[in-house]
Write a protein that holds these residues in place. Structure first.
Motif, PDB file in Angstrom:
ATOM      1  N   VAL A  82      -5.403  14.184  21.585  1.00  0.00           N
ATOM      2  CA  VAL A  82      -4.710  15.422  21.650  1.00  0.00           C
ATOM      3  C   VAL A  82      -5.554  16.763  21.820  1.00  0.00           C
ATOM      4  N   ALA A  83      -6.567  16.809  20.934  1.00  0.00           N
ATOM      5  CA  ALA A  83      -7.255  17.933  20.741  1.00  0.00           C
ATOM      6  C   ALA A  83      -8.079  18.185  22.274  1.00  0.00           C
ATOM      7  N   ALA A  85      -7.221  16.637  25.126  1.00  0.00           N
ATOM      8  CA  ALA A  85      -6.129  17.040  26.241  1.00  0.00           C
ATOM      9  C   ALA A  85      -5.954  18.573  26.131  1.00  0.00           C
ATOM     10  N   ARG A  86      -5.495  18.967  24.956  1.00  0.00           N
ATOM     11  CA  ARG A  86      -5.114  20.613  24.778  1.00  0.00           C
ATOM     12  C   ARG A  86      -6.483  21.355  25.267  1.00  0.00           C
ATOM     13  N   HIS A  87      -7.752  20.963  25.010  1.00  0.00           N
ATOM     14  CA  HIS A  87      -9.227  21.573  25.427  1.00  0.00           C
ATOM     15  C   HIS A  87      -9.121  21.740  26.645  1.00  0.00           C
ATOM     16  N   GLN A  90      -6.314  24.088  28.448  1.00  0.00           N
ATOM     17  CA  GLN A  90      -7.151  25.330  28.281  1.00  0.00           C
ATOM     18  C   GLN A  90      -8.086  25.847  28.846  1.00  0.00           C
ATOM     19  N   TRP A 235       0.490  10.244  21.450  1.00  0.00           N
ATOM     20  CA  TRP A 235      -0.556  11.380  22.264  1.00  0.00           C
ATOM     21  C   TRP A 235       0.380  12.069  23.099  1.00  0.00           C
ATOM     22  N   GLY A 238       2.266  14.995  21.766  1.00  0.00           N
ATOM     23  CA  GLY A 238       1.330  15.671  21.001  1.00  0.00           C
ATOM     24  C   GLY A 238       0.874  17.149  21.966  1.00  0.00           C
ATOM     25  N   TRP A 239       1.139  16.923  23.173  1.00  0.00           N
ATOM     26  CA  TRP A 239       0.750  17.999  24.032  1.00  0.00           C
ATOM     27  C   TRP A 239       1.779  18.304  25.169  1.00  0.00           C
ATOM     28  N   ASP A 242       4.450  20.829  24.285  1.00  0.00           N
ATOM     29  CA  ASP A 242       4.196  22.218  23.932  1.00  0.00           C
ATOM     30  C   ASP A 242       4.440  23.212  25.186  1.00  0.00           C
ATOM     31  N   LEU A 245       1.466  25.275  26.535  1.00  0.00           N
ATOM     32  CA  LEU A 245       0.497  24.508  27.340  1.00  0.00           C
ATOM     33  C   LEU A 245       0.817  23.894  28.783  1.00  0.00           C
TER      34      LEU A 245
END
Ligand code: FE2
Ligand code: FE2
Length: 354
Positions: A82-83, A85-87, A90, A235, A238-239, A242, A245
């Motif tokens: 998840v981290a 994917a977010r990265h 972003q 997973w 998790g994003w 949001d 996002l």
């Protein structure tokens, strides 16, 4: 327990509950719908869900055994995590996520291959009576319902197109700008030995019917994919949920939650029928008897090895290859990629299989 219905027609196993409202998302008419209270109801579950419960209860009563179980923790978490994917999103590199959702939808579509299996009369291969079991219903509604869930049926979209719809909601129809065919080709689809192919090698004794082995083997492989998918759902939620996002105000995550609900009967019937096969005596072509526990155990162990080894490595390589491909097309891509790898889940270097 003995009064529970254990024999169903194909029409019953394919029957929907009465829905108050259909599921239409991103302009796509999907399978399933909502009851009067607004709760999502999976397709083809009016009889299929109680049938699975009844078959499990019957088998427990006959053999005194537990249903086969494999926890999702057997497999490591999703790559990217998840981290990561977010990265990527972003950092302005959403394409690897678009690729991943496309890959998941494509694999879901392959799951529909299960409906091509032709069980025929399986009673000839088992010593014990199979009337009123999940085994006896595989070719009479269960495989067909599974296939419809994955790839759709008539005008209703299934999981394949529901994942694509989730992607298109979250990333606002990115496929208008991305060559999806090239993306899938890079990830190894459409090539010999591609994901979703059958394993042709025999593992069981020669006198065991080839078709039965093929069926049991594919069921085990698909079961492992289904159980692992629960990592994918967590997973994605998790994003995709949001709203800061991705687009769609959480509608993409809702779609994924509906897909997740639909998978429960898949895991249920596959585990039930494989348990029935495990607990029974198989009959070879010359009349020789074999313990189902040994035969299912052989296929199970080989399938698990493949899934945890080669299968997982193949998926990681495909996904991480896309991450690299897209990062390096951006300014500062090497830094974005380095940061991506630094966010790798502890103990598993995401670059090792790439
Ligand atoms: Fe599915
Ligand atoms: Fe499934």
């Amino acid at each position: 327990m003995t009064t529970q219905q254990v024999t169903f027609t194909e029409a019953e196993l394919l029957a929907d509950h009465t829905m108050a409202e259909p599921l239409i998302e991103g302009g796509v008419r999907c399978h399933g719908g909502f009851d009067a209270g607004g709760t999502y109801v999976s397709p083809c579950t009016k009889f299929r869900v109680p049938a699975i419960e009844a078959w499990q209860a019957q088998n427990a009563k006959m053999f005194g055994t537990e249903v086969l179980h494999v926890p999702s923790e057997t497999w490591p978490g999703h790559v990217p995590n998840v981290a990561q994917a977010r990265h990527l999103i972003q950092a302005g590199v959403p394409e690897p996520l678009i690729a991943t959702l496309t890959r998941i939808g494509t694999v879901e579509g392959f799951g529909a291959n299960i409906r091509l299996l032709q069980p025929g009369n399986l009673q000839t291969h088992f010593d014990e009576d199979i009337r009123g079991t999940a085994i006896d219903h595989l070719g009479k509604g269960l495989f067909e319902a599974h296939g419809r869930d994955e790839a759709g049926w008539e005008e209703e979209a299934g999981h394949k197109d529901m994942w694509f719809a989730a992607r298109d909601i979250a990333f606002e129809t990115p496929t208008a700008k991305i060559d999806v065919e090239a993306m899938l080709a890079r990830m190894g689809f459409g090539q010999p030995g591609a994901p979703g192919g059958f394993d042709p090698e025999r593992a069981l004794p020669d006198d065991i019917d080839v078709n039965l082995e093929l069926i049991a083997n594919l069921m085990i492989r698909v079961l492992f994919i289904e159980v692992q998918a629960f990592h994918t759902f967590a997973w994605a939620d998790g994003w995709l949920s949001d709203g800061d996002l991705v687009a769609g105000d959480g509608r993409a995550a809702d779609l994924v939650s509906f897909i997740r609900a639909d998978e429960t009967p898949h895991v249920g019937y596959l585990k039930t029928a494989l348990t029935e096969m495990r607990d029974r005596t198989w009959i070879g072509s010359g009349g020789q008897k074999h313990k189902g526990s040994e035969l299912i155990g052989t296929l199970w162990d080989r399938g698990l090895r493949q899934s945890l080894g080669e299968g997982r490595a193949q998926t990681r390589k495909a996904v991480l290859g896309e991450v690299e491909h897209w990062c390096l097309q951006h300014d500062g891509g090497a830094d974005i990629l380095a940061e991506f790898h630094s966010l790798s889940t502890a103990g598993t270097s995401d670059s090792e299989a790439a």
